[in-house]
Design a protein around this motif. Structure first.
Motif, mmCIF file in Angstrom:
data_model
loop_
_atom_site.group_PDB
_atom_site.id
_atom_site.type_symbol
_atom_site.label_atom_id
_atom_site.label_comp_id
_atom_site.label_asym_id
_atom_site.label_seq_id
_atom_site.Cartn_x
_atom_site.Cartn_y
_atom_site.Cartn_z
ATOM 1 N N ILE A 180 52.822 30.556 42.747
ATOM 2 C CA ILE A 180 51.473 31.072 42.999
ATOM 3 C C ILE A 180 51.436 32.553 42.614
ATOM 4 N N PRO A 181 50.504 32.956 41.778
ATOM 5 C CA PRO A 181 50.419 34.380 41.394
ATOM 6 C C PRO A 181 50.251 35.273 42.616
ATOM 7 N N ARG A 182 51.093 36.262 42.724
ATOM 8 C CA ARG A 182 51.066 37.157 43.874
ATOM 9 C C ARG A 182 49.750 37.935 43.939
ATOM 10 N N GLU A 183 49.132 38.164 42.779
ATOM 11 C CA GLU A 183 47.893 38.932 42.755
ATOM 12 C C GLU A 183 46.775 38.236 43.533
ATOM 13 N N ALA A 187 44.913 39.917 46.681
ATOM 14 C CA ALA A 187 43.466 40.117 46.652
ATOM 15 C C ALA A 187 42.810 39.518 47.895
ATOM 16 N N ALA A 188 43.275 38.344 48.319
ATOM 17 C CA ALA A 188 42.725 37.720 49.523
ATOM 18 C C ALA A 188 43.036 38.547 50.763
ATOM 19 N N GLU A 189 44.248 39.104 50.830
ATOM 20 C CA GLU A 189 44.616 39.935 51.977
ATOM 21 C C GLU A 189 43.797 41.220 52.009
ATOM 22 N N ILE A 190 43.515 41.785 50.849
ATOM 23 C CA ILE A 190 42.683 42.994 50.794
ATOM 24 C C ILE A 190 41.268 42.694 51.278
ATOM 25 N N ASP A 191 40.790 41.465 50.963
ATOM 26 C CA ASP A 191 39.447 41.072 51.397
ATOM 27 C C ASP A 191 39.381 40.707 52.872
#
Length: 289
Positions: A180-183, A187-191
């Motif tokens: 799974i791409p770490r990005e 991004a989900a954690e930042i949101d």
């Protein structure tokens, strides 16, 4: 000229596995389908064609019905356990924990042992080890041989199968998680997504192909279970741990009823085929949404 030779070599390498597949799979499959409609004993060259009588007999045979129930229970335990424990173990081993390399090596140890060896080891554990622990700790439940009790024997046998079978699913799920791409996760954690939401909405959809693979492998292991059960209980007590594979073996080699054994084997083949096709269809539909 060189390209032409390479072309022929490609056909040769394709021909060999196809030939082996024909010899060791398709020919025995069609032979088994034919003999399932005969009364062949396996001891003579004479048999009579009896049509679907063996199949009708199977569904009116209490041994077959009981074997079908136990096999369904055993398979369900393997499927659910390998998926749930496999994902949990993969998530744990994907974390930066002390001794991660050690745990990644040792948890796979059961998978390298033969099922007969594991069955014999756990037979001694259930016969002598656990009852002694139960007496020392004054736990009445453990003071008996769980394999000798018709109520607990199916679950004890299922536990042994799950103990060995969960190693490979952990590897499959660990590979799926690491692909799974770490990005996307960052991004989900930042949101503002928490770990539970990241798992449900990001990891789980990406793991559907891995779940499909584990499902099919566990299904195959469950419905074709034979050697570990043979070593643990031999199908007892009172035939409560008689799997379909063990029933086929007993019918063919103990009762010399090869025609009936082939009929049960064909029913087993159809069950695996139908469930696998349904599961692959549902997985493809989920991934294409």
């Amino acid at each position: 000229m060189k390209n032409s030779r390479t072309h022929y070599w490609g056909y040769l390498f394709l021909f060999v596995p196809l030939l082996l597949q024909l010899i060791f799979f398709f020919i025995p499959l069609f032979q088994g389908a034919y003999f399932s409609m005969t009364d062949w004993s396996g001891l003579t060259r004479d048999w009579n064609f009896i049509g679907l009588e063996n199949f009708v007999r199977a569904f009116s045979d209490a041994r077959f019905i009981n074997s079908l129930k136990f096999t369904a229970l055993y398979t369900l335990v393997l499927i659910m356990g390998e998926i749930v424990i496999g994902i949990a173990g993969a998530l744990l081993l994907n974390q930066k924990i002390p001794g991660r390399g050690f745990f990644r090596t040792t948890y796979f140890f059961p998978a390298v042992l033969s099922t007969i060896t594991i069955g014999l080891i756990f037979s001694q554990i259930f016969n002598y080890g656990l009852p002694q622990v139960g007496r020392l700790l004054d736990i009445e439940f453990l003071q008996q041989n769980l394999l000798a009790n018709p109520v607990t024997a199916p679950y004890a046998v299922s536990f042994v199968g799950l103990w060995q079978g969960v190693a490979m699913p952990i590897i499959i799920f660990l590979a799926g998680i690491q692909s799974i791409p770490r990005e996307i996760i960052e991004a989900a954690e930042i949101d503002g997504a928490n770990k539970s939401e990241v798992f449900r909405h990001i990891m789980l959809p990406h793991l559907l192909p891995s779940i499909s693979i584990v499902f099919i492998l566990a299904l195959k292991s469950g419905v074709t279970a034979f050697d570990s059960i043979m070593a643990l209980t031999g199908g007892g007590p009172q035939n409560v741990t008689m799997s379909l594979g063990l029933l086929v073996y007993n019918a063919a080699f103990s009762n010399n009823d090869v025609g009936y054994a082939n009929a049960v084997a064909m029913i087993l083949f159809i069950i695996i085929l139908v469930i696998s096709l349904i599961q692959m269809y549902l997985t493809n539909r989920s991934t294409n949404k």
